[in-house]
Design an enzyme around this catalytic site. Structure first.
Site, PDB file in Angstrom:
ATOM      1  N   ARG A 124       0.872  -1.072  -0.020  1.00  0.00           N
ATOM      2  CA  ARG A 124       0.017   0.062  -0.134  1.00  0.00           C
ATOM      3  C   ARG A 124       0.812   1.292  -0.015  1.00  0.00           C
ATOM      4  O   ARG A 124       0.362   2.415  -0.363  1.00  0.00           O
ATOM      5  CB  ARG A 124      -1.130  -0.063   1.472  1.00  0.00           C
ATOM      6  CG  ARG A 124      -1.805   1.250   1.149  1.00  0.00           C
ATOM      7  CD  ARG A 124      -2.950   1.150   2.104  1.00  0.00           C
ATOM      8  NE  ARG A 124      -2.642   0.566   3.577  1.00  0.00           N
ATOM      9  CZ  ARG A 124      -1.743   1.349   4.490  1.00  0.00           C
ATOM     10  NH1 ARG A 124      -1.403   2.716   4.066  1.00  0.00           N
ATOM     11  NH2 ARG A 124      -1.626   0.970   5.647  1.00  0.00           N
TER      12      ARG A 124
ATOM     13  N   TYR B  34     -12.088  17.098 -17.693  1.00  0.00           N
ATOM     14  CA  TYR B  34     -12.691  15.530 -17.637  1.00  0.00           C
ATOM     15  C   TYR B  34     -13.776  15.379 -16.457  1.00  0.00           C
ATOM     16  O   TYR B  34     -13.672  16.066 -15.496  1.00  0.00           O
ATOM     17  CB  TYR B  34     -11.385  14.423 -17.100  1.00  0.00           C
ATOM     18  CG  TYR B  34     -11.871  13.344 -16.957  1.00  0.00           C
ATOM     19  CD1 TYR B  34     -12.537  12.681 -17.989  1.00  0.00           C
ATOM     20  CD2 TYR B  34     -11.875  12.763 -15.399  1.00  0.00           C
ATOM     21  CE1 TYR B  34     -12.778  11.401 -17.547  1.00  0.00           C
ATOM     22  CE2 TYR B  34     -12.392  11.368 -15.389  1.00  0.00           C
ATOM     23  CZ  TYR B  34     -12.786  10.810 -16.265  1.00  0.00           C
ATOM     24  OH  TYR B  34     -13.401   9.499 -16.154  1.00  0.00           O
TER      25      TYR B  34
ATOM     26  N   ASP C  61      -3.069  18.269 -15.990  1.00  0.00           N
ATOM     27  CA  ASP C  61      -3.648  17.088 -16.618  1.00  0.00           C
ATOM     28  C   ASP C  61      -3.123  16.863 -17.921  1.00  0.00           C
ATOM     29  O   ASP C  61      -3.535  17.474 -18.742  1.00  0.00           O
ATOM     30  CB  ASP C  61      -5.055  16.808 -16.480  1.00  0.00           C
ATOM     31  CG  ASP C  61      -5.360  15.420 -16.914  1.00  0.00           C
ATOM     32  OD1 ASP C  61      -4.748  14.626 -17.617  1.00  0.00           O
ATOM     33  OD2 ASP C  61      -6.628  14.879 -16.656  1.00  0.00           O
TER      34      ASP C  61
ATOM     35  N   LYS D 108      -4.461   5.761 -20.232  1.00  0.00           N
ATOM     36  CA  LYS D 108      -4.414   6.089 -21.456  1.00  0.00           C
ATOM     37  C   LYS D 108      -2.950   5.592 -22.206  1.00  0.00           C
ATOM     38  O   LYS D 108      -2.713   4.803 -22.071  1.00  0.00           O
ATOM     39  CB  LYS D 108      -4.869   7.236 -21.602  1.00  0.00           C
ATOM     40  CG  LYS D 108      -6.079   7.875 -20.797  1.00  0.00           C
ATOM     41  CD  LYS D 108      -7.528   7.047 -20.949  1.00  0.00           C
ATOM     42  CE  LYS D 108      -8.527   7.714 -19.954  1.00  0.00           C
ATOM     43  NZ  LYS D 108      -9.551   6.713 -19.479  1.00  0.00           N
TER      44      LYS D 108
HETATM   45  N1  PLP Z   1      -7.927  12.918 -17.051  1.00  0.00           N
HETATM   46  C1  PLP Z   1      -8.385  12.738 -18.122  1.00  0.00           C
HETATM   47  C2  PLP Z   1      -8.017  13.912 -19.194  1.00  0.00           C
HETATM   48  C3  PLP Z   1      -9.200  11.625 -18.726  1.00  0.00           C
HETATM   49  O1  PLP Z   1      -9.513  11.340 -19.813  1.00  0.00           O
HETATM   50  C4  PLP Z   1      -9.514  10.545 -17.896  1.00  0.00           C
HETATM   51  C5  PLP Z   1     -10.331   9.482 -18.046  1.00  0.00           C
HETATM   52  O2  PLP Z   1     -10.899   9.105 -18.999  1.00  0.00           O
HETATM   53  C6  PLP Z   1      -9.026  10.726 -16.356  1.00  0.00           C
HETATM   54  C7  PLP Z   1      -8.174  11.739 -16.035  1.00  0.00           C
HETATM   55  C8  PLP Z   1      -9.466   9.871 -15.309  1.00  0.00           C
HETATM   56  O3  PLP Z   1      -8.568   8.831 -15.428  1.00  0.00           O
HETATM   57  P1  PLP Z   1      -8.904   7.257 -14.850  1.00  0.00           P
HETATM   58  O4  PLP Z   1     -10.122   6.748 -15.489  1.00  0.00           O
HETATM   59  O5  PLP Z   1      -7.520   6.439 -14.914  1.00  0.00           O
HETATM   60  O6  PLP Z   1      -9.261   7.238 -13.500  1.00  0.00           O
END
Ligand code: PLP
Length: 380
Positions: free
Chosen positions: A45, A99, A171, A196
């Site tokens: 963890r 997002y 991000d 991704k």
């Molecule tokens: N940030 C972006 C730009 C995303 O497209 C996504 C998911 O689609 C996330 C964060 C969240 O990621 P996760 O699904 O791995 O938690």
């Protein structure tokens, strides 16, 4: 050395039992020695098995940060970073197009914890100062917005953060460190849904955080308490995926660029959103900052929702599914997937029409992908 080489070799100093590839450490706990303190404890963890450590070293290296941390999902990375860096009473400036999970967290959960935010338009830096408060601590943006691929004024974000003593977070999921390295232009914290491009094979969820050791250390302590670790088997897959990131990104970029160019010429297509097209409003910025414009594009068809549905049905290669960054092309209508929790009016306000189609290009041969769209558009 080049990023292609560093993706393969950075962080790999420790060859365990001579193994060329770091094996999976399927052990929840590790022996400790007399006299060691809490910080020396190795426990799954705490994100400090050899599988975590090699990823941390590699990610820090390729992103140009002092330290990195992997997490159990992209959302775990985003939420843990925000909760580690902000406390009750603090205020956050955050881009208005985000997002969905991040948007829900800052608008629904964070206020319950005493953290409030104001939304800012990524391309109107002259409006940001009016939203500053004495308790504003950070500014948060995404490299490219989903699904319209708007590129915020990222250099202005860094300058604004510096001028007002704010932490800057980004991000960077949609670009990946191969196309853009935000720490190099002065961002403090880089976040990823490693689900991704970083992993690249649509078979795990994972997140990543990169930045100064001081910030990453504070986030790691929070993560240890929240329990958002990345399982070692997922670490192994992420590690394997990372090594081919640069090869994959080249093909994602090429597929999206060629498909966007082809679609822009098609009389049935009224709009193509892709920062690699000269017609994109932030084309010059994307060209200056990014090595490639990424694998995601979106389009509107003349025939509206019915035409969009016919296109999705007629395409043979892309799977109809949300997400992006895997080797296979995925296609969605955001109004029915990623943005379905918003009302049509809310979606219209951010420019996401019901007929908008998002394509997350995989790494198939460009000719095959374009040929599939050509035959499917003939059916529309
Ligand atoms: N940030 C972006 C730009 C995303 O497209 C996504 C998911 O689609 C996330 C964060 C969240 O990621 P996760 O699904 O791995 O938690």
């Amino acid at each position: 050395m080049h990023i292609q080489t560093r993706l393969i070799h950075a962080g790999e100093e420790q060859k365990i039992a001579g193994a060329v590839v770091t094996p999976i450490f399927q052990s929840a706990t590790f022996t400790s020695e007399e006299g060691q303190g809490y910080d020396d404890i190795r426990y799954l963890r705490l994100n400090n098995t050899p599988n975590h450590n090699v990823l941390h070293a590699k990610l820090a290296d390729i992103c140009g940060g002092e330290a990195a941390l992997v997490t159990g999902s992209g959302m775990a990375a985003i939420v843990t970073a925000l909760l580690a860096l902000l406390k009750s009473g603090d205020h956050l400036l955050i881009q208005d197009c985000l997002y969905g999970g991040t948007h829900s967290f800052v608008s629904q959960d964070a206020p319950d914890l005493g953290i409030n935010c104001d939304f800012i338009a990524g391309n109107a830096p002259e409006t940001w100062a009016a939203k500053l408060k004495p308790e504003t601590k950070a500014i948060y943006v995404e490299t490219m917005t989903n699904p319209l691929l708007e590129v915020a004024d990222l250099e202005a974000v860094v300058a604004f953060a510096r001028a007002h003593g704010l932490l800057s977070l980004i991000d960077n999921t949609f670009a990946s460190p191969c196309n853009f390295r935000p720490l190099e232009i002065g961002f403090d914290i880089e976040l990823h849904s490693a689900t991704k491009y970083l992993n690249g094979h649509s078979d795990i969820v994972a997140g990543a955080i990169v930045g100064a050791a001081e910030h990453v250390g504070a986030i790691a302590h929070k993560l240890n308490r929240f329990g958002g670790t990345l399982d070692t088997h997922a670490c192994f897959l992420l590690h394997r995926g990372l090594k081919t990131l640069s090869l994959r990104m080249r093909q994602h970029d090429e597929n999206a660029l060629q498909l966007a160019r082809m679609l822009a010429e098609d009389p049935q297509v009224v709009q193509v959103n892709y920062p690699g097209l000269q017609s994109h409003p932030q084309y010059e910025r994307a060209k200056r900052l990014f090595a490639g414009a990424g694998g995601v594009l979106s389009l509107e068809l003349r025939g509206g929702v019915a035409a969009a549905e016919r296109l999705l049905a007629a395409l043979q290669l892309p799977a109809s599914a949300p997400s992006l960054g895997g080797v296979e092309t995925l296609i969605t209508r955001p109004a029915t997937t990623s943005h379905s929790s918003m009302s049509p009016a809310e979606r219209a306000a951010i420019g996401v029409g019901d007929s908008l189609v998002r394509v997350a290009c995989g790494i198939e041969a460009t000719e095959d992908l374009c040929a599939d769209f050509t035959q499917a558009l003939a059916e529309v």
